[in-house]
Design a protein around this motif. Structure first.
Motif, PDB file in Angstrom:
ATOM      1  N   ALA A 143       0.909  -1.238   0.071  1.00 58.13           N
ATOM      2  CA  ALA A 143      -0.097   0.098   0.012  1.00 58.13           C
ATOM      3  C   ALA A 143       0.890   1.225   0.161  1.00 58.13           C
ATOM      4  N   LEU A 144       2.019   1.216   0.723  1.00 60.81           N
ATOM      5  CA  LEU A 144       2.928   2.384   0.898  1.00 60.81           C
ATOM      6  C   LEU A 144       3.418   2.654  -0.524  1.00 60.81           C
ATOM      7  N   THR A 145       4.193   1.684  -1.266  1.00 64.93           N
ATOM      8  CA  THR A 145       4.665   2.027  -2.626  1.00 64.93           C
ATOM      9  C   THR A 145       3.736   2.675  -3.471  1.00 64.93           C
ATOM     10  N   TYR A 146       2.407   1.974  -3.297  1.00 65.86           N
ATOM     11  CA  TYR A 146       1.246   2.496  -4.228  1.00 65.86           C
ATOM     12  C   TYR A 146       0.867   4.219  -3.797  1.00 65.86           C
ATOM     13  N   ALA A 147       0.763   4.403  -2.435  1.00 69.47           N
ATOM     14  CA  ALA A 147       0.452   5.809  -1.975  1.00 69.47           C
ATOM     15  C   ALA A 147       1.474   6.739  -2.459  1.00 69.47           C
ATOM     16  N   LEU A 148       2.701   6.285  -2.424  1.00 68.52           N
ATOM     17  CA  LEU A 148       3.805   7.214  -2.799  1.00 68.52           C
ATOM     18  C   LEU A 148       4.000   7.500  -4.245  1.00 68.52           C
ATOM     19  N   ARG A 201       7.005   2.473 -11.627  1.00 65.84           N
ATOM     20  CA  ARG A 201       6.678   3.512 -10.599  1.00 65.84           C
ATOM     21  C   ARG A 201       6.542   2.647  -9.171  1.00 65.84           C
ATOM     22  N   ILE A 202       6.146   1.613  -9.159  1.00 63.61           N
ATOM     23  CA  ILE A 202       6.019   0.767  -7.958  1.00 63.61           C
ATOM     24  C   ILE A 202       6.836  -0.356  -7.929  1.00 63.61           C
ATOM     25  N   ASN A 203       7.266  -0.644  -6.790  1.00 65.24           N
ATOM     26  CA  ASN A 203       7.918  -2.080  -6.568  1.00 65.24           C
ATOM     27  C   ASN A 203       7.407  -2.915  -5.934  1.00 65.24           C
ATOM     28  N   PRO A 204       6.644  -4.076  -6.389  1.00 64.79           N
ATOM     29  CA  PRO A 204       5.877  -5.001  -5.680  1.00 64.79           C
ATOM     30  C   PRO A 204       6.816  -5.984  -4.726  1.00 64.79           C
ATOM     31  N   ALA A 205       8.098  -5.844  -5.336  1.00 65.29           N
ATOM     32  CA  ALA A 205       9.035  -6.928  -4.365  1.00 65.29           C
ATOM     33  C   ALA A 205       9.132  -6.223  -2.919  1.00 65.29           C
ATOM     34  N   VAL A 206       8.957  -5.177  -2.527  1.00 65.15           N
ATOM     35  CA  VAL A 206       9.034  -4.780  -1.124  1.00 65.15           C
ATOM     36  C   VAL A 206       8.234  -5.657  -0.163  1.00 65.15           C
ATOM     37  N   MET A 207       7.420  -6.558  -0.772  1.00 64.22           N
ATOM     38  CA  MET A 207       6.256  -7.133  -0.032  1.00 64.22           C
ATOM     39  C   MET A 207       7.349  -8.703   0.264  1.00 64.22           C
ATOM     40  N   VAL A 208       8.181  -8.883  -0.495  1.00 63.22           N
ATOM     41  CA  VAL A 208       8.788 -10.488  -0.513  1.00 63.22           C
ATOM     42  C   VAL A 208       9.866 -10.512   0.524  1.00 63.22           C
ATOM     43  N   THR A 209       9.971 -11.317   1.318  1.00 62.89           N
ATOM     44  CA  THR A 209      11.039 -11.895   2.069  1.00 62.89           C
ATOM     45  C   THR A 209      11.515 -13.085   2.166  1.00 62.89           C
ATOM     46  N   HIS A 210      10.724 -13.962   1.604  1.00 61.47           N
ATOM     47  CA  HIS A 210      11.045 -15.522   1.389  1.00 61.47           C
ATOM     48  C   HIS A 210      10.785 -16.030   0.193  1.00 61.47           C
ATOM     49  N   ILE A 211      11.688 -17.073  -0.446  1.00 63.47           N
ATOM     50  CA  ILE A 211      11.363 -17.913  -1.455  1.00 63.47           C
ATOM     51  C   ILE A 211      11.444 -19.400  -1.100  1.00 63.47           C
ATOM     52  N   GLY A 212      10.735 -20.056  -1.880  1.00 64.49           N
ATOM     53  CA  GLY A 212      10.903 -21.579  -1.774  1.00 64.49           C
ATOM     54  C   GLY A 212      10.435 -22.351  -2.587  1.00 64.49           C
ATOM     55  N   GLY A 213      10.536 -23.514  -2.597  1.00 64.26           N
ATOM     56  CA  GLY A 213       9.926 -24.451  -3.706  1.00 64.26           C
ATOM     57  C   GLY A 213       8.443 -24.975  -3.387  1.00 64.26           C
ATOM     58  N   LEU A 214       7.868 -25.697  -4.375  1.00 70.25           N
ATOM     59  CA  LEU A 214       6.358 -26.277  -4.284  1.00 70.25           C
ATOM     60  C   LEU A 214       6.650 -27.232  -2.783  1.00 70.25           C
ATOM     61  N   ASP A 215       7.656 -27.790  -2.708  1.00 68.61           N
ATOM     62  CA  ASP A 215       7.686 -28.762  -1.438  1.00 68.61           C
ATOM     63  C   ASP A 215       7.638 -28.141  -0.210  1.00 68.61           C
ATOM     64  N   ALA A 216       7.806 -26.770  -0.335  1.00 72.49           N
ATOM     65  CA  ALA A 216       7.652 -26.071   1.028  1.00 72.49           C
ATOM     66  C   ALA A 216       6.216 -25.327   1.424  1.00 72.49           C
ATOM     67  N   ALA A 217       5.465 -25.429   0.241  1.00 72.89           N
ATOM     68  CA  ALA A 217       4.160 -24.744  -0.015  1.00 72.89           C
ATOM     69  C   ALA A 217       3.168 -24.955   1.272  1.00 72.89           C
ATOM     70  N   ALA A 218       3.042 -26.316   1.362  1.00 68.69           N
ATOM     71  CA  ALA A 218       1.899 -26.513   2.448  1.00 68.69           C
ATOM     72  C   ALA A 218       2.377 -26.360   3.710  1.00 68.69           C
ATOM     73  N   GLU A 219       3.651 -26.581   4.186  1.00 65.74           N
ATOM     74  CA  GLU A 219       3.929 -26.354   5.528  1.00 65.74           C
ATOM     75  C   GLU A 219       3.949 -24.959   5.745  1.00 65.74           C
ATOM     76  N   THR A 220       4.454 -24.229   4.925  1.00 62.61           N
ATOM     77  CA  THR A 220       4.724 -22.664   4.898  1.00 62.61           C
ATOM     78  C   THR A 220       3.102 -22.113   5.291  1.00 62.61           C
TER      79      THR A 220
END
Length: 422
Positions: free
Chosen positions: A192-197, A334-353
């Protein structure tokens, strides 16, 4: 063809399974999913099962593919859509279909349609509604994040203001007004902040609150107040846990008049009450954060509702126009959605995550569905590389660290080229 997906069988019952996809009909499209970002709404779906409004009663017999923030490549197009879509096109989609009054949506309601999968089938109603979108950008994750970004864009667009004696709503946040993003240092708040700015109609003041100083410090690092000031916006990051009287001090920060627009990003009664208390005249409160408790309630100042025209509303999701706006603003940098991302993983991590999402600190968890990789914080990439003596993680760390610690197209390109075993 074979697909592998995380599927919902019931409350707290997610399974990574391989299964056969049926042949597509003339009205359907087969796609390869590349990325899916995990939403808190998916966590709510996973723990509620059939108690969730979007989950079908026979999900145990017809398990639903999880995930609705996804992007990938079109593989095969039924003949009824070949005039518009072609194999090889990149795609993303608007999952809030609202088709014929139903709440069915990918990631909740469909046996063969969702984001936490290698391949899926897009049904006819998606194309009928214009919700399948060609994506012409470089990075798949940016298309995945267009959906969560569209939710905040929708919240801004759905806000409204009035004039005394005039029964017309002026839609959108107030131009040059004062905006508070409460509990806003998490992933959706930063979106929301990157969009507001950087949107066309902007406030003159933005105050972002949270009770986690580390999150606030990260937010200030990503969005330096001096940069906002150079663009004509007064930006503050405020830890309300350190305030004796948050409402009084936030109102004082506004100059005593209160805020024209308030976005509440936490389903916490105290935060809702604070949000109500800092509204200025004709202030609009958007209760953005959906609770899991059907009886959730909070105190609101109804004296102000009557005499100061304050009002409350809520939005869930955005529409297709909001998604298109997100994609266009992202493509224009103009906006950078990557500010939301802090982790990456594979499909094998999706259920537990997904099942543990509230317990995992940080922001958005980005899943690459053709990848086997434990969920890992971007800040831990270097340590992972050193511990495993794996140069790939070290190379990823170099790319991310050179980009203010953010995920980026170069990082995704390296990941897809070096981590996936075909």
């Amino acid at each position: 063809m074979k697909a592998k997906a995380v599927r919902l069988h019931g409350a707290n019952d997610l399974r990574l399974e391989e299964f056969e996809l049926p042949e597509i009909t003339d009205d359907e499209i087969l796609v390869k999913v590349v990325s899916d970002s995990i939403c808190m709404s998916t966590y709510k779906c996973a723990i509620l099962g059939t108690e969730h409004k979007r989950v079908h009663e026979d999900v145990a017999e017809h398990p639903a593919i999880m995930g609705h923030e996804f992007a990938g490549d079109i593989v095969k197009v039924g003949k009824n859509h070949q005039h518009q879509f072609k194999a090889g096109m990149k795609f993303t989609l608007q999952p809030a279909l609202n088709y014929k009054g139903t709440m069915w949506s990918p990631g909740y309601s469909y046996e063969f349609f969702g984001g936490d999968t290698t391949y899926c089938i897009i049904p006819a109603e998606v194309m009928e509604l214009g919700c399948l979108l060609e994506y012409k950008g470089k990075a798949y994750y940016e298309a995945s994040l267009a959906e969560p970004m569209s939710c905040s864009i929708g919240a801004f667009n759905a806000a409204y203001h009035t004039q005394m004696g005039v029964y017309t709503h002026e839609m959108g946040i107030k131009k040059d007004g004062k905006l508070a993003i409460m509990a806003g240092a998490g992933p959706m708040g930063l979106g929301a902040l990157t969009y507001a700015l950087h949107r066309d109609v902007r406030p003159s003041m933005i105050v972002v609150t949270d009770i986690n100083q580390d999150r606030l410090d990260r937010a200030a690092h990503l969005f330096p107040p001096e940069d906002a000031k150079a663009d004509g916006i007064e930006l503050h990051f405020v830890n309300t846990a350190k305030m004796a009287d948050p409402v009084a001090e936030l109102r004082e920060l506004s100059g005593g008049t209160g805020y024209d627009d308030v976005l509440c990003y936490a389903p916490v009664s105290a935060v809702v009450t604070q949000s109500s208390g800092i509204l200025g005249r004709d202030g609009c409160l958007n209760f953005f954060a959906g609770p899991t408790d059907k009886l959730f309630s909070a105190t609101m100042n109804f004296y102000d509702v009557h005499y100061n025209s304050t009002h409350v509303m809520g939005t869930t999701g955005g529409n297709t126009a909001d998604m298109i706006e997100s994609l266009e603003l992202t493509a224009a940098k103009r906006i950078n959605p990557a500010v939301m991302v802090t982790h990456i993983g594979g499909l094998d991590a999706a259920a537990e995550t997904t099942l543990n999402l509230p317990k995992i600190p940080g922001g958005k968890k980005l899943i690459y569905t053709h990848l086997e990789m434990p969920l890992i914080a971007l800040t831990d990439l270097r340590a992972q590389g050193e511990a495993k003596n794996d140069q790939r993680y070290l190379a990823l760390a170099d790319i991310v660290e050179a980009n203010k610690g953010l995920w980026c197209p170069e990082a995704e390109e390296y990941l897809l080229a070096n981590f996936i075993k075909e």
